[in-house]
Design a protein around this motif. Structure first.
Motif, PDB file in Angstrom:
ATOM      1  N   UNK A 175      13.768  21.394  11.425  1.00  0.00           N
ATOM      2  CA  UNK A 175      13.474  22.199  12.603  1.00  0.00           C
ATOM      3  C   UNK A 175      14.348  21.790  13.783  1.00  0.00           C
ATOM      4  N   UNK A 176      14.488  20.476  13.992  1.00  0.00           N
ATOM      5  CA  UNK A 176      15.289  20.000  15.111  1.00  0.00           C
ATOM      6  C   UNK A 176      16.779  20.245  14.888  1.00  0.00           C
ATOM      7  N   UNK A 177      17.214  20.196  13.624  1.00  0.00           N
ATOM      8  CA  UNK A 177      18.616  20.498  13.314  1.00  0.00           C
ATOM      9  C   UNK A 177      18.943  21.948  13.644  1.00  0.00           C
ATOM     10  N   UNK A 178      18.030  22.855  13.249  1.00  0.00           N
ATOM     11  CA  UNK A 178      18.234  24.277  13.549  1.00  0.00           C
ATOM     12  C   UNK A 178      18.225  24.509  15.050  1.00  0.00           C
ATOM     13  N   UNK A 188       9.159  21.045  18.823  1.00  0.00           N
ATOM     14  CA  UNK A 188      10.254  21.889  19.317  1.00  0.00           C
ATOM     15  C   UNK A 188      10.152  22.075  20.819  1.00  0.00           C
ATOM     16  N   UNK A 189       8.952  22.380  21.285  1.00  0.00           N
ATOM     17  CA  UNK A 189       8.763  22.598  22.723  1.00  0.00           C
ATOM     18  C   UNK A 189       9.090  21.350  23.528  1.00  0.00           C
ATOM     19  N   UNK A 190       8.731  20.195  22.985  1.00  0.00           N
ATOM     20  CA  UNK A 190       9.046  18.942  23.671  1.00  0.00           C
ATOM     21  C   UNK A 190      10.556  18.676  23.642  1.00  0.00           C
ATOM     22  N   UNK A 191      11.191  18.977  22.510  1.00  0.00           N
ATOM     23  CA  UNK A 191      12.626  18.734  22.377  1.00  0.00           C
ATOM     24  C   UNK A 191      13.449  19.585  23.345  1.00  0.00           C
ATOM     25  N   UNK A 192      12.944  20.771  23.660  1.00  0.00           N
ATOM     26  CA  UNK A 192      13.670  21.670  24.574  1.00  0.00           C
ATOM     27  C   UNK A 192      13.716  21.081  25.982  1.00  0.00           C
ATOM     28  N   UNK A 232       8.546  33.828  20.045  1.00  0.00           N
ATOM     29  CA  UNK A 232       8.751  34.445  18.727  1.00  0.00           C
ATOM     30  C   UNK A 232       9.922  33.811  17.974  1.00  0.00           C
ATOM     31  N   UNK A 233      10.883  33.246  18.727  1.00  0.00           N
ATOM     32  CA  UNK A 233      12.004  32.574  18.069  1.00  0.00           C
ATOM     33  C   UNK A 233      11.609  31.167  17.622  1.00  0.00           C
ATOM     34  N   UNK A 234      10.665  30.559  18.337  1.00  0.00           N
ATOM     35  CA  UNK A 234      10.102  29.291  17.861  1.00  0.00           C
ATOM     36  C   UNK A 234       9.402  29.529  16.525  1.00  0.00           C
ATOM     37  N   UNK A 235       8.683  30.646  16.426  1.00  0.00           N
ATOM     38  CA  UNK A 235       8.007  30.992  15.163  1.00  0.00           C
ATOM     39  C   UNK A 235       9.016  31.173  14.037  1.00  0.00           C
ATOM     40  N   UNK A 236      10.174  31.724  14.357  1.00  0.00           N
ATOM     41  CA  UNK A 236      11.216  31.908  13.345  1.00  0.00           C
ATOM     42  C   UNK A 236      11.705  30.544  12.834  1.00  0.00           C
ATOM     43  N   UNK A 237      11.875  29.594  13.728  1.00  0.00           N
ATOM     44  CA  UNK A 237      12.281  28.246  13.309  1.00  0.00           C
ATOM     45  C   UNK A 237      11.214  27.619  12.428  1.00  0.00           C
ATOM     46  N   UNK A 238       9.939  27.843  12.776  1.00  0.00           N
ATOM     47  CA  UNK A 238       8.837  27.297  11.970  1.00  0.00           C
ATOM     48  C   UNK A 238       8.894  27.822  10.542  1.00  0.00           C
ATOM     49  N   UNK A 239       9.196  29.110  10.394  1.00  0.00           N
ATOM     50  CA  UNK A 239       9.260  29.708   9.050  1.00  0.00           C
ATOM     51  C   UNK A 239      10.408  29.100   8.246  1.00  0.00           C
ATOM     52  N   UNK A 240      11.489  28.765   8.917  1.00  0.00           N
ATOM     53  CA  UNK A 240      12.644  28.200   8.223  1.00  0.00           C
ATOM     54  C   UNK A 240      12.483  26.708   7.942  1.00  0.00           C
ATOM     55  N   UNK A 241      11.680  26.018   8.763  1.00  0.00           N
ATOM     56  CA  UNK A 241      11.571  24.559   8.656  1.00  0.00           C
ATOM     57  C   UNK A 241      10.756  24.107   7.449  1.00  0.00           C
ATOM     58  N   UNK A 248       0.853  -1.180   0.000  1.00  0.00           N
ATOM     59  CA  UNK A 248       0.000   0.000   0.000  1.00  0.00           C
ATOM     60  C   UNK A 248       0.892   1.234   0.000  1.00  0.00           C
ATOM     61  N   UNK A 249       0.589   2.174  -0.889  1.00  0.00           N
ATOM     62  CA  UNK A 249       1.337   3.425  -0.918  1.00  0.00           C
ATOM     63  C   UNK A 249       0.597   4.449  -0.056  1.00  0.00           C
ATOM     64  N   UNK A 250       1.253   4.931   0.982  1.00  0.00           N
ATOM     65  CA  UNK A 250       0.657   5.915   1.889  1.00  0.00           C
ATOM     66  C   UNK A 250       1.419   7.222   1.761  1.00  0.00           C
ATOM     67  N   UNK A 251       0.674   8.285   1.490  1.00  0.00           N
ATOM     68  CA  UNK A 251       1.297   9.600   1.331  1.00  0.00           C
ATOM     69  C   UNK A 251       1.321  10.337   2.664  1.00  0.00           C
ATOM     70  N   UNK A 252       2.506  10.740   3.079  1.00  0.00           N
ATOM     71  CA  UNK A 252       2.655  11.524   4.304  1.00  0.00           C
ATOM     72  C   UNK A 252       2.789  12.995   3.929  1.00  0.00           C
ATOM     73  N   UNK A 253       2.060  13.834   4.637  1.00  0.00           N
ATOM     74  CA  UNK A 253       2.059  15.263   4.348  1.00  0.00           C
ATOM     75  C   UNK A 253       3.128  15.977   5.160  1.00  0.00           C
ATOM     76  N   UNK A 254       3.563  17.133   4.653  1.00  0.00           N
ATOM     77  CA  UNK A 254       4.447  17.988   5.443  1.00  0.00           C
ATOM     78  C   UNK A 254       3.739  18.355   6.744  1.00  0.00           C
ATOM     79  N   UNK A 255       4.484  18.446   7.824  1.00  0.00           N
ATOM     80  CA  UNK A 255       3.879  18.718   9.118  1.00  0.00           C
ATOM     81  C   UNK A 255       3.387  20.157   9.201  1.00  0.00           C
ATOM     82  N   UNK A 256       2.324  20.359   9.950  1.00  0.00           N
ATOM     83  CA  UNK A 256       1.791  21.703  10.154  1.00  0.00           C
ATOM     84  C   UNK A 256       2.689  22.460  11.134  1.00  0.00           C
ATOM     85  N   UNK A 257       2.536  23.777  11.155  1.00  0.00           N
ATOM     86  CA  UNK A 257       3.312  24.587  12.097  1.00  0.00           C
ATOM     87  C   UNK A 257       3.022  24.186  13.538  1.00  0.00           C
TER      88      UNK A 257
END
Length: 260
Positions: free
Chosen positions: A190-193, A155-159, A174-183, A139-148
């Motif tokens: 996101x986790x690499x950044x 990110x919050x859990x990783x911290x 506001x810096x979490x939001x900046x990572x979201x824009x870059x991810x 079965x081919x299952x399509x995974x979508x890009x994650x939402x913000x």
């Protein structure tokens, strides 16, 4: 993630009764699946959770390094485990689109006989990169890009999580939001950044607060400069010969239309 609850996003793919749900619960009749989606959407993570949550053995191969010999060795071992110990095997194959026809042919007997449950991952359209007999048995299952929101929670859990930064640094919303824009929907990016920015923050002298005789060391805080520096080391994925080419073109056209 170690459990289903910790998997970020992919709500529809993991819905009760779905093929992934049957794999996760270890139910009989679980089918082989090909997970197709952009980088950082959880393909490898889902495979590991399937293996641990369902009680299956997990064998892992990379199409970049494994050949026909390695594929046959895994299938032979899986057959022995099933016959001797009644243990089912899940085979996670990363980058299946890089497998040659001969390598994919070597998978067929094991998948067809149910010796292994194949969990393959690809960033390329499997219709063009996976042989028809293997496609028809999976079965081919399509995974979508994650939402913000998904990535923000990650990110919050990783911290704070001991498996992540263990609350060694702080980060403003506001810096979490900046990572979201870059991810751009890529959890791995996101986790690499975040990790690189945290290393930069921890390398600075720890700030001190309090008056004389009552000084305490504050936790280092990630700054915008840390994120900008980290983003330079986590470049965007772009493959001019793949689907990503058209995704980038589409995003560019939409941004122009939106005066962004």
């Amino acid at each position: 993630p170690r459990t289903r609850v910790e998997i970020a996003g992919q709500i529809s793919a993991l819905a009760p009764g779905s093929p992934l749900d049957r794999l996760l619960t270890g139910r009989a009749g679980a089918q082989s699946v090909i997970l197709w989606g952009p980088p950082g959407t959880g393909k490898t993570s889902i495979a590991h959770v399937i293996a641990t949550a369902s009680g299956r053995r997990l064998e892992q191969l990379s199409a970049i390094t494994a050949g026909v010999k390695e594929v046959r060795a895994v299938i032979d071992k899986a057959r022995d485990e099933a016959e001797l110990y009644g243990k089912s095997t899940a085979l996670f194959l990363d980058e299946i689109h890089r497998f040659s026809k001969a390598q994919q042919d070597a998978l067929l007997p094991g998948v067809e006989a149910g010796v292994v449950v194949l969990i393959a991952a690809t960033t390329e359209n499997p219709s063009f990169s996976v042989i028809s007999p293997l496609l028809s048995r999976s079965l081919v299952l399509t995974l979508e890009s994650l939402s913000d929101e998904d990535i923000k929670a990650l990110i919050q859990r990783a911290v704070i999580d001991p498996r992540g930064l263990a609350a060694a640094v702080t980060i403003e919303d506001e810096l979490v939001e900046q990572i979201l824009r870059l991810a751009l929907g890529d959890a791995r990016r996101a986790l690499t950044i975040l990790e690189s920015a945290a290393i930069s923050a921890l390398s600075r002298p720890a700030p001190v607060k309090g008056g004389k005789g009552a000084k305490t060391t504050k936790l280092p805080s990630i700054a915008i400069e840390d994120i900008e520096s980290a983003a330079d080391r986590a470049l965007l994925r772009y493959d001019k010969d793949g689907d990503q080419h058209y995704d980038i073109i589409s995003a560019f056209i939409k941004s122009v239309r939106g005066s962004d």
